[in-house]
Write an enzyme that holds these catalytic residues in place. Sequence first.
Site, PDB file in Angstrom:
ATOM      1  N   GLU A 131      58.502  58.792  61.853  1.00  0.00           N
ATOM      2  CA  GLU A 131      58.541  59.300  63.207  1.00  0.00           C
ATOM      3  C   GLU A 131      58.519  60.825  63.093  1.00  0.00           C
ATOM      4  O   GLU A 131      59.323  61.396  62.354  1.00  0.00           O
ATOM      5  CB  GLU A 131      59.832  58.844  63.899  1.00  0.00           C
ATOM      6  CG  GLU A 131      59.818  59.236  65.354  1.00  0.00           C
ATOM      7  CD  GLU A 131      61.109  58.912  66.106  1.00  0.00           C
ATOM      8  OE1 GLU A 131      61.968  58.202  65.563  1.00  0.00           O
ATOM      9  OE2 GLU A 131      61.222  59.400  67.232  1.00  0.00           O
ATOM     10  N   LYS A 188      67.864  62.325  59.757  1.00  0.00           N
ATOM     11  CA  LYS A 188      67.159  63.480  60.325  1.00  0.00           C
ATOM     12  C   LYS A 188      67.980  64.126  61.429  1.00  0.00           C
ATOM     13  O   LYS A 188      67.889  65.328  61.642  1.00  0.00           O
ATOM     14  CB  LYS A 188      65.788  63.045  60.847  1.00  0.00           C
ATOM     15  CG  LYS A 188      64.757  62.985  59.732  1.00  0.00           C
ATOM     16  CD  LYS A 188      63.388  62.631  60.264  1.00  0.00           C
ATOM     17  CE  LYS A 188      63.274  61.133  60.416  1.00  0.00           C
ATOM     18  NZ  LYS A 188      61.948  60.707  60.866  1.00  0.00           N
ATOM     19  N   ARG A 207      67.928  51.469  51.685  1.00  0.00           N
ATOM     20  CA  ARG A 207      67.675  52.908  51.795  1.00  0.00           C
ATOM     21  C   ARG A 207      68.183  53.618  50.564  1.00  0.00           C
ATOM     22  O   ARG A 207      69.107  53.146  49.908  1.00  0.00           O
ATOM     23  CB  ARG A 207      68.467  53.497  52.967  1.00  0.00           C
ATOM     24  CG  ARG A 207      68.083  53.024  54.314  1.00  0.00           C
ATOM     25  CD  ARG A 207      69.035  53.619  55.337  1.00  0.00           C
ATOM     26  NE  ARG A 207      68.585  54.928  55.785  1.00  0.00           N
ATOM     27  CZ  ARG A 207      67.657  55.112  56.709  1.00  0.00           C
ATOM     28  NH1 ARG A 207      67.071  54.079  57.277  1.00  0.00           N
ATOM     29  NH2 ARG A 207      67.308  56.315  57.082  1.00  0.00           N
TER      30      ARG A 207
END
Length: 555
Positions: free
Chosen positions: A35, A271, A261
């Site tokens: 994204e 982020k 992850r």
Amino acid sequence: MSEAEARPSNFIRQIIDKDLADGKHTSVHTRFPPEPNGYLHIGHAKSICLNFGIAQDYQGQCNLRFDDTNPEKEDVEYVESIKNDVSWLGFEWSGEVCYSSNYFDKLYEYAVELINKGLAYVEELSPEQIREYRGTLTQPGKPSPYRDRPVEENLALFEKMRDGGFEEGTACLRAKIDMSSSFMVMRDPVIYRVRFAEHHQTGDKWCIYPMYDFTHCISDALEGITHSLCTLEFQDNRRLYDWVLDNITIDCQPRQYEFSRLNLEYTVMSKRKLNQLVTEKLVNGWDDPRMPTISGLRRRGFTPASIREFCKRIGVTKQENMIEFSSLESCVRDDLNENAPRAMAVLDPVKIVIENYQGDGETLTVANHPNKEEMGTREVPFTRELWIEREDFREEANKKYKRLVLGKEVRLRGAYVIKAERIEKDEAGNITTIFCSYDAETLGKNPADGRKVKGVIHWVSADKGLPAEIRLYDRLFTVANPAAADNFAETINPESLVVNKGYVEPSLASAVVEQGYQFERMGYFCADSKDSSAETLVFNRTVGLRDTWAKIEAK
Ligand code: ATP
Ligand code: MG
């Protein structure tokens, strides 16, 4: 090692091997779907190496797709930085860059298809009511009063949504699935919402935007993705992924697989948190060399090969874990130890004067790498006055201290044996100058009378050396898991950046940006890509020569 052995193996590659062997697929097509709401970090590198690595090894394809359904948080600056980082890591995406927003027209049509099939409805409960009606993990949800609207009414209302007839938060489109499902994502998830926001790709064409779960699976199918790889938090969403594709007319059925992850000690990865560090100016931008971003690591002197190697070493599994920061550091250290030319720099200088040295000095020829002759040699000026490291001199020391001691000898790297004769101090008692003598017969050979000189220290000519700012970095946080702290920003390590004023040998005036150097005995360094110039040399320490943290922690 054969090529097959060099390839990593993991559960995802085993699934692919089986799919190819069974004839389920004849080729592999993956995608990396960031994204564009921030810069990429080392966690993304794991996903990049996995997706692009698979495409490379199986002669398949990997798309770079921007998952851009949140116009308010996204920006073209991020789009550009992401493309740049993926290329820098050494990967090439297949064809043009893709954007989920390219499919907004099609996504709209698929939503209409769901409405027509009685599988989607326009909701007019408020967001709070929707939450309330959804129930909890232990309690089933209850149906919205709008759930059973006739198809015609839904079609008209969805069009009204698209045409700007609803305020934000007053209507949304929901998939009609199962309000009592044990998977919360299946309780009539919202698939479209109203947002009067300008989009970085589609401008003001749309005031309704599709949600991630609806967009992602359809984008995958439209691009012919075979294996859609994502992180474990999307495990439950796989039900919705499959439900959407099962209920629309589309002739491709990608499969989603989840892996854990990457979590790294002493840093944060989300982020949102990284953005906070940047906007609150707790660091100097997304590419601050202390950041775990690709651009920060790059500016710090990490090489693409070292990051790829790191991703290979950590592997791909379904186990949640926390990786030590030192495993990342050892990858770049291994790379630079092999490939970085050597140079000399003094980070905390004290002057020595070789009183019996006559003349203007001389030029010594020094090897660029101790065991790689092919890396050639360079010229280093030697003069009567030199800088050495302040910590490399002591007035008194025991035998373990193999550096310069008053009244004793030491070798200057690549040059002569010197002896410290006397010192001069300032009023505060700090040593200002060390007066030495040298043995003229010791250039490149041991003293003739058999005197043993064990220590070797580095040095820079005081006349010809160049002043340089040298930035030393440490862990950005003082705790291993800052994300778990109440306020992670309060755990920032105040000594994560220490700036030294030192001197470097003149050959470093032409230091190439993104070329790592080993500063003898001090670690691996690179010229700072933003701040270093011919007038002001600035070097970043990428990593020390050894893992000093392991020592501290063991004590
Ligand atoms: P963040 O929480 O850092 O914002 P994200 O998952 O929201 O991460 P995206 O831009 O959506 O970020 O991620 C793009 C891809 O990278 C996704 O497939 C995601 O699963 C993967 N990814 C993100 N963070 C990690 C990580 N720490 N380890 C492995 N893969 C990751
Ligand atoms: Mg995300």
